[in-house]
Design a protein around this motif. Structure first.
Motif, mmCIF file in Angstrom:
data_model
loop_
_atom_site.group_PDB
_atom_site.id
_atom_site.type_symbol
_atom_site.label_atom_id
_atom_site.label_comp_id
_atom_site.label_asym_id
_atom_site.label_seq_id
_atom_site.Cartn_x
_atom_site.Cartn_y
_atom_site.Cartn_z
ATOM 1 N N LEU A 69 2.201 -3.501 -1.387
ATOM 2 C CA LEU A 69 1.717 -4.718 -0.727
ATOM 3 C C LEU A 69 0.210 -4.671 -0.521
ATOM 4 O O LEU A 69 -0.479 -5.696 -0.645
ATOM 5 C CB LEU A 69 2.437 -4.885 0.610
ATOM 6 N N THR A 70 -0.314 -3.482 -0.237
ATOM 7 C CA THR A 70 -1.769 -3.340 -0.099
ATOM 8 C C THR A 70 -2.469 -3.589 -1.433
ATOM 9 O O THR A 70 -3.553 -4.186 -1.478
ATOM 10 C CB THR A 70 -2.106 -1.938 0.434
ATOM 11 N N VAL A 71 -1.865 -3.137 -2.514
ATOM 12 C CA VAL A 71 -2.429 -3.383 -3.846
ATOM 13 C C VAL A 71 -2.501 -4.877 -4.129
ATOM 14 O O VAL A 71 -3.516 -5.385 -4.641
ATOM 15 C CB VAL A 71 -1.588 -2.651 -4.919
ATOM 16 N N LEU A 72 -1.443 -5.617 -3.811
ATOM 17 C CA LEU A 72 -1.452 -7.059 -4.051
ATOM 18 C C LEU A 72 -2.530 -7.754 -3.227
ATOM 19 O O LEU A 72 -3.220 -8.659 -3.727
ATOM 20 C CB LEU A 72 -0.075 -7.639 -3.716
ATOM 21 N N GLU A 73 -2.699 -7.340 -1.971
ATOM 22 C CA GLU A 73 -3.759 -7.926 -1.150
ATOM 23 C C GLU A 73 -5.133 -7.579 -1.716
ATOM 24 O O GLU A 73 -6.044 -8.415 -1.729
ATOM 25 C CB GLU A 73 -3.638 -7.413 0.294
ATOM 26 N N TRP A 74 -5.290 -6.355 -2.186
ATOM 27 C CA TRP A 74 -6.575 -5.912 -2.736
ATOM 28 C C TRP A 74 -6.922 -6.694 -3.996
ATOM 29 O O TRP A 74 -8.089 -7.028 -4.235
ATOM 30 C CB TRP A 74 -6.484 -4.422 -3.035
ATOM 31 N N GLY B 9 7.652 6.744 -7.154
ATOM 32 C CA GLY B 9 7.229 7.678 -6.123
ATOM 33 C C GLY B 9 5.872 8.284 -6.346
ATOM 34 O O GLY B 9 5.492 9.229 -5.626
ATOM 35 N N ASP B 10 5.089 7.794 -7.312
ATOM 36 C CA ASP B 10 3.754 8.332 -7.564
ATOM 37 C C ASP B 10 2.733 7.703 -6.635
ATOM 38 O O ASP B 10 2.974 6.676 -5.999
ATOM 39 C CB ASP B 10 3.354 8.086 -9.023
ATOM 40 N N ARG B 11 1.576 8.346 -6.603
ATOM 41 C CA ARG B 11 0.458 7.825 -5.817
ATOM 42 C C ARG B 11 -0.447 7.005 -6.732
ATOM 43 O O ARG B 11 -0.781 7.437 -7.837
ATOM 44 C CB ARG B 11 -0.335 8.968 -5.188
ATOM 45 N N VAL B 12 -0.839 5.829 -6.260
ATOM 46 C CA VAL B 12 -1.647 4.894 -7.050
ATOM 47 C C VAL B 12 -2.883 4.525 -6.255
ATOM 48 O O VAL B 12 -2.802 4.237 -5.047
ATOM 49 C CB VAL B 12 -0.847 3.625 -7.413
ATOM 50 N N SER B 13 -4.023 4.559 -6.931
ATOM 51 C CA SER B 13 -5.281 4.101 -6.337
ATOM 52 C C SER B 13 -5.953 3.138 -7.307
ATOM 53 O O SER B 13 -5.688 3.161 -8.510
ATOM 54 C CB SER B 13 -6.208 5.280 -6.021
ATOM 55 N N LEU B 14 -6.819 2.293 -6.770
ATOM 56 C CA LEU B 14 -7.524 1.286 -7.564
ATOM 57 C C LEU B 14 -9.018 1.462 -7.398
ATOM 58 O O LEU B 14 -9.511 1.799 -6.319
ATOM 59 C CB LEU B 14 -7.114 -0.132 -7.134
ATOM 60 N N LEU B 15 -9.730 1.203 -8.493
ATOM 61 C CA LEU B 15 -11.196 1.262 -8.491
ATOM 62 C C LEU B 15 -11.738 0.077 -9.260
ATOM 63 O O LEU B 15 -11.125 -0.370 -10.239
ATOM 64 C CB LEU B 15 -11.705 2.555 -9.143
ATOM 65 N N LEU C 151 -9.513 1.422 -3.491
ATOM 66 C CA LEU C 151 -8.316 1.515 -2.671
ATOM 67 C C LEU C 151 -7.811 2.948 -2.723
ATOM 68 O O LEU C 151 -7.578 3.492 -3.807
ATOM 69 C CB LEU C 151 -7.229 0.556 -3.176
ATOM 70 N N ARG C 152 -7.653 3.554 -1.577
ATOM 71 C CA ARG C 152 -7.275 4.964 -1.505
ATOM 72 C C ARG C 152 -5.878 5.195 -2.089
ATOM 73 O O ARG C 152 -5.011 4.329 -1.997
ATOM 74 C CB ARG C 152 -7.314 5.452 -0.058
ATOM 75 N N PRO C 153 -5.648 6.368 -2.668
ATOM 76 C CA PRO C 153 -4.322 6.646 -3.245
ATOM 77 C C PRO C 153 -3.265 6.794 -2.162
ATOM 78 O O PRO C 153 -3.488 7.410 -1.124
ATOM 79 C CB PRO C 153 -4.533 7.951 -4.020
ATOM 80 N N ALA C 154 -2.114 6.218 -2.423
ATOM 81 C CA ALA C 154 -0.969 6.315 -1.525
ATOM 82 C C ALA C 154 0.274 5.945 -2.318
ATOM 83 O O ALA C 154 0.191 5.535 -3.478
ATOM 84 C CB ALA C 154 -1.137 5.422 -0.296
#
Length: 480
Positions: free
Chosen positions: A349-354, A324-330, A339-342
């Protein structure tokens, strides 16, 4: 796989893109020579010999093609494809003409990271009740060979009747994450008894998305600072939760079920048990893409720096998003993608696409200023930096984050089996010196308060996260 229906040409038009074959030239030349010789020499037998060639050529050319073949590629719709999974695709050739295609030679390119083990023609539905497409036995049986060359990299031969389409089905295994092309594919067609041949028709490639395989990863609940609204981590703020913070005097708004009767009877005044609220946290995964090392061997072979970085990012993101945490990528590189935190399944799924678009990008300038900032990196976030520590700028970036008071954990992604180069006499000595210099740099980072741990899957960050959470309760030195 069934492709779209092929429209039939309604009105004959002048043939475009078709050329005569050598067989047509030989037939016309031979018939002409026999006729001329029979007339000049007055021999009827020569004229009789020329008649079959002339009549056969005229009969074959009575219906000329008016349209070029259609070629398209479709990928299998079997859901998300992960490294090591089965990949399917189809290369289709359609006949929109009014004449049959006597011979179709089809060939397609496939990415080396898509190992095709099986290939063969499947008959498609035609637009009428006419004859179905046929394929030669040599094309329908294609066993996998052990030469290391994909069996899709060879020509396949078939025939297609009018108004029909034939699919060349490809099946195999995805060896590595990324966007891998199937195609371009090309086809050449012979018709009119082999007297006319079309130009090569090339189709655009279709890219197959292969997601990185998530390595097993579990981590302790320790989090430096949980500052969200609701979650599974213990925060420093009082509120409803399961972590005991102490005992205090009863006040307005306190619930009766929180009363500590033992302390209340002893103190002759109502006391309640105070707890810390459970909140979510923000995890920032920073990918160092300035340098690459090692050679990727796919899902079952050796892993390069980029392979370890992408797979570890997917595992860390999946773990914390599941909690349930928020994850962002840089990205720490020239592109500085973000990738914005969410939170939630959609963010995973957005992380995998990114991650499919992660590439190594070397740069001569310092990308620190364009990657980090108060609006991009929260002061309460846990920053997990995946870096091979091959560039001094990466070490300087980690030191600057630590001096700024960030909660930083460095994960070493350099392969342990990295072999030294052997093309020069002093290569091994230089490699050992480089290793020593790198160990000194890692020691200096630890002195600056940056824990460095090698990625090893589940449990890699347990002790480090406990240390960082414990240090978060101590007075912080430095400005944000």
């Amino acid at each position: 796989m069934a492709g779209p229906t092929v429209p039939r040409a309604t009105e004959p038009e002048p043939a475009a893109g078709w050329a005569p074959t050598r067989a047509l030239g030989r037939a016309v030349l031979l018939a002409g020579l026999l006729l001329v010789a029979g007339v000049l020499l007055g021999r009827v037998d020569l004229i009789v010999l020329a008649a079959p060639f002339a009549l056969g050529t005229a009969y074959a050319l009575r219906r000329r093609p008016t349209a070029l073949p259609q070629v398209w590629i479709t990928s299998g719709d079997d859901g998300p494809l992960v490294e090591g999974g089965e990949v399917t695709a189809a290369v289709s050739v359609g006949n929109p003409d009014t004449v049959d295609y006597d011979l179709v030679v089809l060939r397609s390119r496939v990415s080396p990271w898509l190992r095709v083990d099986r290939a063969g023609f499947a008959q498609d539905e035609s637009v009428d009740d006419g004859p179905t497409a046929t394929a030669t036995p040599a094309a329908t049986t294609t066993p996998a060979s052990g030469t290391g060359r994909s069996i899709a990299d060879r020509p396949f031969v078939t025939s297609v009747p009018t108004g029909a389409a034939v699919d060349l089905e490809l099946a195999g295994r995805a060896l590595r994450w990324g966007r891998h092309p199937v195609g371009p594919a090309g086809a050449r067609v012979a018709t009119a008894g082999g007297l006319l041949v079309s130009r090569a028709v090339i189709s655009e490639p279709v890219r197959v998305r292969v997601y990185p395989r998530t390595e097993p990863f579990e981590a302790v609940e320790a989090m430096p600072r949980a500052a969200g609204l609701v979650g599974a981590h213990h925060s420093r703020r009082p509120g409803e939760g399961g972590e005991l913070a102490g005992v205090r005097i009863f006040g307005p708004g306190d619930r009766l079920r929180r009363i500590d009767w033992r302390v209340s009877l002893r103190a002759r005044q109502l006391h309640v048990a105070a707890t810390l609220s459970d909140r979510d946290a923000e995890v920032v995964v920073l990918l160092d893409v300035l340098a690459e090392a090692g050679r990727s061997g796919g899902v079952s072979g050796a892993a390069s720096v980029l392979d370890t970085t992408v797979r570890a990012t997917a595992a860390i993101a999946e773990h914390y998003l599941y909690r349930g945490d928020r994850v962002s990528l840089l990205e720490y590189g020239p592109a500085a993608r973000r990738l914005r935190p969410a939170a939630g399944r959609r963010q995973y799924l957005t992380v995998l696409e990114w991650l499919l678009d992660v590439r190594v990008q070397s740069s001569s300038h310092e990308p620190y200023d364009q990657v980090f900032g108060p609006q991009l990196l929260s002061s309460d976030a846990l920053v997990v930096v995946l870096t091979p520590l091959l560039d001094e700028r990466s070490a300087q970036m980690l030191a600057r984050l630590a001096r700024a008071g960030r909660f930083v954990v460095a994960v070493d992604t350099l392969p342990t089996e990295l072999a030294p180069p052997k093309d020069q006499a002093w290569a091994e000595v230089a490699y050992r010196l480089w290793r020593l210099d790198r160990e000194v740099m890692i020691g200096q980072l630890r002195e600056h308060g940056v824990p460095v741990v090698r990625w090893a899957g589940a449990g890699s960050l347990d002790q480090v996260l406990r240390d960082v959470a414990r240090l978060a309760t101590a007075p912080r030195v430095g400005g944000r």
